[in-house]
Design a protein around this motif. Structure first.
Motif, PDB file in Angstrom:
ATOM      1  N   MET A   1       0.852  -1.205   0.000  1.00 50.80           N
ATOM      2  CA  MET A   1       0.000   0.000   0.000  1.00 50.80           C
ATOM      3  C   MET A   1       0.881   1.246   0.000  1.00 50.80           C
ATOM      4  SD  MET A   1      -2.916   1.137   2.738  1.00 50.80           S
ATOM      5  CE  MET A   1      -3.796   2.668   2.537  1.00 50.80           C
ATOM      6  N   ARG A   2       0.620   2.181  -0.880  1.00 49.97           N
ATOM      7  CA  ARG A   2       1.432   3.392  -0.982  1.00 49.97           C
ATOM      8  C   ARG A   2       1.071   4.375   0.123  1.00 49.97           C
ATOM      9  NH1 ARG A   2       4.452   5.740  -4.924  1.00 49.97           N
ATOM     10  NH2 ARG A   2       4.604   8.003  -4.915  1.00 49.97           N
ATOM     11  N   ALA A   3       2.112   4.875   0.765  1.00 45.81           N
ATOM     12  CA  ALA A   3       1.878   5.817   1.864  1.00 45.81           C
ATOM     13  C   ALA A   3       1.333   7.133   1.330  1.00 45.81           C
ATOM     14  CB  ALA A   3       3.178   6.055   2.628  1.00 45.81           C
ATOM     15  N   ASP A   4       0.529   7.786   2.130  1.00 47.89           N
ATOM     16  CA  ASP A   4      -0.052   9.068   1.753  1.00 47.89           C
ATOM     17  C   ASP A   4       0.706  10.177   2.462  1.00 47.89           C
ATOM     18  OD1 ASP A   4      -1.554  11.197   1.025  1.00 47.89           O
ATOM     19  OD2 ASP A   4      -3.261  10.715   2.315  1.00 47.89           O
ATOM     20  N   PHE A   5       1.414  11.023   1.671  1.00 47.75           N
ATOM     21  CA  PHE A   5       2.190  12.113   2.246  1.00 47.75           C
ATOM     22  C   PHE A   5       1.563  13.466   1.926  1.00 47.75           C
ATOM     23  CE2 PHE A   5       5.255   8.706   1.287  1.00 47.75           C
ATOM     24  CZ  PHE A   5       5.706   8.466   2.564  1.00 47.75           C
ATOM     25  N   SER A   6       0.346  13.463   1.514  1.00 42.12           N
ATOM     26  CA  SER A   6      -0.268  14.726   1.103  1.00 42.12           C
ATOM     27  C   SER A   6      -0.355  15.714   2.256  1.00 42.12           C
ATOM     28  CB  SER A   6      -1.673  14.464   0.535  1.00 42.12           C
ATOM     29  OG  SER A   6      -2.489  13.838   1.514  1.00 42.12           O
ATOM     30  N   ALA A   8       2.039  15.766   4.667  1.00 43.73           N
ATOM     31  CA  ALA A   8       3.353  15.766   5.317  1.00 43.73           C
ATOM     32  C   ALA A   8       3.667  17.156   5.846  1.00 43.73           C
ATOM     33  CB  ALA A   8       4.427  15.335   4.323  1.00 43.73           C
ATOM     34  N   PRO A   9       4.206  17.242   7.064  1.00 45.18           N
ATOM     35  CA  PRO A   9       4.427  18.560   7.674  1.00 45.18           C
ATOM     36  C   PRO A   9       5.535  19.333   6.986  1.00 45.18           C
ATOM     37  CG  PRO A   9       5.392  16.837   9.021  1.00 45.18           C
ATOM     38  CD  PRO A   9       4.629  16.147   7.934  1.00 45.18           C
ATOM     39  N   ASP A  10       5.317  20.589   6.844  1.00 42.30           N
ATOM     40  CA  ASP A  10       6.348  21.498   6.341  1.00 42.30           C
ATOM     41  C   ASP A  10       7.212  21.927   7.514  1.00 42.30           C
ATOM     42  OD1 ASP A  10       7.563  23.445   4.514  1.00 42.30           O
ATOM     43  OD2 ASP A  10       6.562  24.902   5.802  1.00 42.30           O
ATOM     44  N   PRO A  11       8.562  22.010   7.340  1.00 38.85           N
ATOM     45  CA  PRO A  11       9.407  22.429   8.457  1.00 38.85           C
ATOM     46  C   PRO A  11       9.012  23.761   9.070  1.00 38.85           C
ATOM     47  CG  PRO A  11      10.734  21.566   6.662  1.00 38.85           C
ATOM     48  CD  PRO A  11       9.322  21.669   6.156  1.00 38.85           C
ATOM     49  N   SER A  12       8.404  24.612   8.294  1.00 40.22           N
ATOM     50  CA  SER A  12       7.989  25.898   8.850  1.00 40.22           C
ATOM     51  C   SER A  12       6.720  25.774   9.670  1.00 40.22           C
ATOM     52  CB  SER A  12       7.746  26.900   7.709  1.00 40.22           C
ATOM     53  OG  SER A  12       6.636  26.485   6.916  1.00 40.22           O
ATOM     54  N   GLY A  13       6.023  24.636   9.508  1.00 39.71           N
ATOM     55  CA  GLY A  13       4.795  24.419  10.260  1.00 39.71           C
ATOM     56  C   GLY A  13       3.615  25.214   9.754  1.00 39.71           C
ATOM     57  N   THR A  16       1.183  22.638   3.825  1.00 42.56           N
ATOM     58  CA  THR A  16       1.301  21.219   3.491  1.00 42.56           C
ATOM     59  C   THR A  16       1.587  21.115   2.007  1.00 42.56           C
ATOM     60  OG1 THR A  16      -1.086  21.031   3.129  1.00 42.56           O
ATOM     61  CG2 THR A  16      -0.258  20.524   5.345  1.00 42.56           C
ATOM     62  N   GLU A  17       2.341  20.070   1.633  1.00 40.00           N
ATOM     63  CA  GLU A  17       2.733  19.902   0.245  1.00 40.00           C
ATOM     64  C   GLU A  17       2.717  18.438  -0.118  1.00 40.00           C
ATOM     65  OE1 GLU A  17       6.221  22.500  -0.978  1.00 40.00           O
ATOM     66  OE2 GLU A  17       6.435  22.482   1.198  1.00 40.00           O
ATOM     67  N   ALA A  18       2.729  18.177  -1.416  1.00 37.89           N
ATOM     68  CA  ALA A  18       2.885  16.820  -1.911  1.00 37.89           C
ATOM     69  C   ALA A  18       4.308  16.355  -1.629  1.00 37.89           C
ATOM     70  CB  ALA A  18       2.591  16.778  -3.410  1.00 37.89           C
ATOM     71  N   PRO A  19       4.536  15.040  -1.505  1.00 41.46           N
ATOM     72  CA  PRO A  19       5.875  14.542  -1.169  1.00 41.46           C
ATOM     73  C   PRO A  19       6.957  14.972  -2.149  1.00 41.46           C
ATOM     74  CG  PRO A  19       4.416  12.769  -1.861  1.00 41.46           C
ATOM     75  CD  PRO A  19       3.559  13.956  -1.601  1.00 41.46           C
ATOM     76  N   SER A 154      14.336  13.095   9.978  1.00 41.14           N
ATOM     77  CA  SER A 154      13.199  12.461  10.642  1.00 41.14           C
ATOM     78  C   SER A 154      12.708  11.244   9.853  1.00 41.14           C
ATOM     79  CB  SER A 154      12.044  13.468  10.775  1.00 41.14           C
ATOM     80  OG  SER A 154      11.520  13.784   9.481  1.00 41.14           O
ATOM     81  N   PRO A 155      12.026  10.310  10.518  1.00 38.32           N
ATOM     82  CA  PRO A 155      11.444   9.157   9.804  1.00 38.32           C
ATOM     83  C   PRO A 155      10.464   9.583   8.715  1.00 38.32           C
ATOM     84  CG  PRO A 155      11.428   8.790  12.181  1.00 38.32           C
ATOM     85  CD  PRO A 155      11.824  10.220  11.973  1.00 38.32           C
ATOM     86  N   GLU A 156       9.731  10.684   8.958  1.00 38.03           N
ATOM     87  CA  GLU A 156       8.770  11.163   7.959  1.00 38.03           C
ATOM     88  C   GLU A 156       9.474  11.551   6.661  1.00 38.03           C
ATOM     89  OE1 GLU A 156       7.114  11.573  11.985  1.00 38.03           O
ATOM     90  OE2 GLU A 156       8.970  12.267  11.040  1.00 38.03           O
ATOM     91  N   TYR A 157      10.591  12.253   6.789  1.00 37.56           N
ATOM     92  CA  TYR A 157      11.280  12.672   5.565  1.00 37.56           C
ATOM     93  C   TYR A 157      11.946  11.482   4.875  1.00 37.56           C
ATOM     94  CZ  TYR A 157      14.030  15.273   2.237  1.00 37.56           C
ATOM     95  OH  TYR A 157      14.571  15.745   1.063  1.00 37.56           O
TER      96      TYR A 157
END
Length: 200
Positions: A1-6, A8-13, A16-19, A154-157
């Motif tokens: 299953m493909r992860a959804d990063f839509s 995903a947090p932006d470092p500036s907080g 949100t952006e696409a991966p 980070s694990p997210e990135y």
């Protein structure tokens, strides 16, 4: 299953952006962190080499492998062996330092936060090598600090990197030249240390 990063947090907080967009925006910091890891590897190689050579020299003195010299084990209180014992201790310290740097460098190359302590230590140690080392140390400390670096490690990135294999970072010409110069410097240092120990 493909992860959804839509989301995903932006470092500036703030957004949100696409991966793929996040990866492109973070590519510069990602490349810089991997480059720091490469610099740490180049620093670790001579440290490990010096450590192995010095430790082997100290052990050879202790067990009497070197010709025309009594063993340290046969005369442990002989003050003439103080230098050889010190060489063994220093060799162990160099080996430990180089091994830690190498481990931290590999972690940074994999974008893992576990490499940050070794990177900070490498940066601080580099500050002592004025003027070039000082510049490198300041750059390293700046690159591994801050929210962008924390996010890049980070694990997210790392999940975003795994999901966007088509996006690749490339080293600049300046970075390639600097790496070649450091490789040459490492070789010269190893040769100088080896010749110095052999002469002693």
């Amino acid at each position: 299953m493909r992860a959804d990063f839509s989301s995903a947090p932006d470092p500036s907080g703030t957004t949100t952006e696409a991966p793929a967009d996040i990866r492109r925006r973070m590519l510069g910091r990602e490349s810089n962190l991997r480059a720091v890891g490469l610099l740490m590897m180049l620093a670790a190689v001579p440290s490990i080499g010096i450590g192995i050579f010095a430790l082997a020299f100290g052990i050879a003195e202790a067990v009497g492998i070197l010709p025309d010299k009594p063993t340290i084990l046969a005369a442990p209180s002989n003050p003439a062996y103080a230098d050889e014992i010190l060489v063994g201790v220093v060799g162990t310290a160099f080996l430990a330092w180089g091994g830690w740097l190498w481990h931290g460098a590999r972690a940074l190359r994999r974008l893992e936060a576990g490499g940050k302590p070794a990177a900070y230590a490498y940066g601080v140690a580099s500050l002592l090598g004025f003027p070039l080392g000082t510049l490198i140390g300041v750059a390293v400390l700046a690159l591994v600090s801050g929210r962008r670096s924390t996010y890049a490690l980070s694990p997210e990135y790392r999940a975003i990197v795994a999901a966007t294999p088509e996006i690749r970072a490339k080293l600049s010409i300046v970075t390639k030249v600097a790496i070649c110069a450091l490789v040459l410097a490492v070789g010269l240092v190893l040769m100088a240390v080896a010749m110095s120990l052999l002469q002693d």
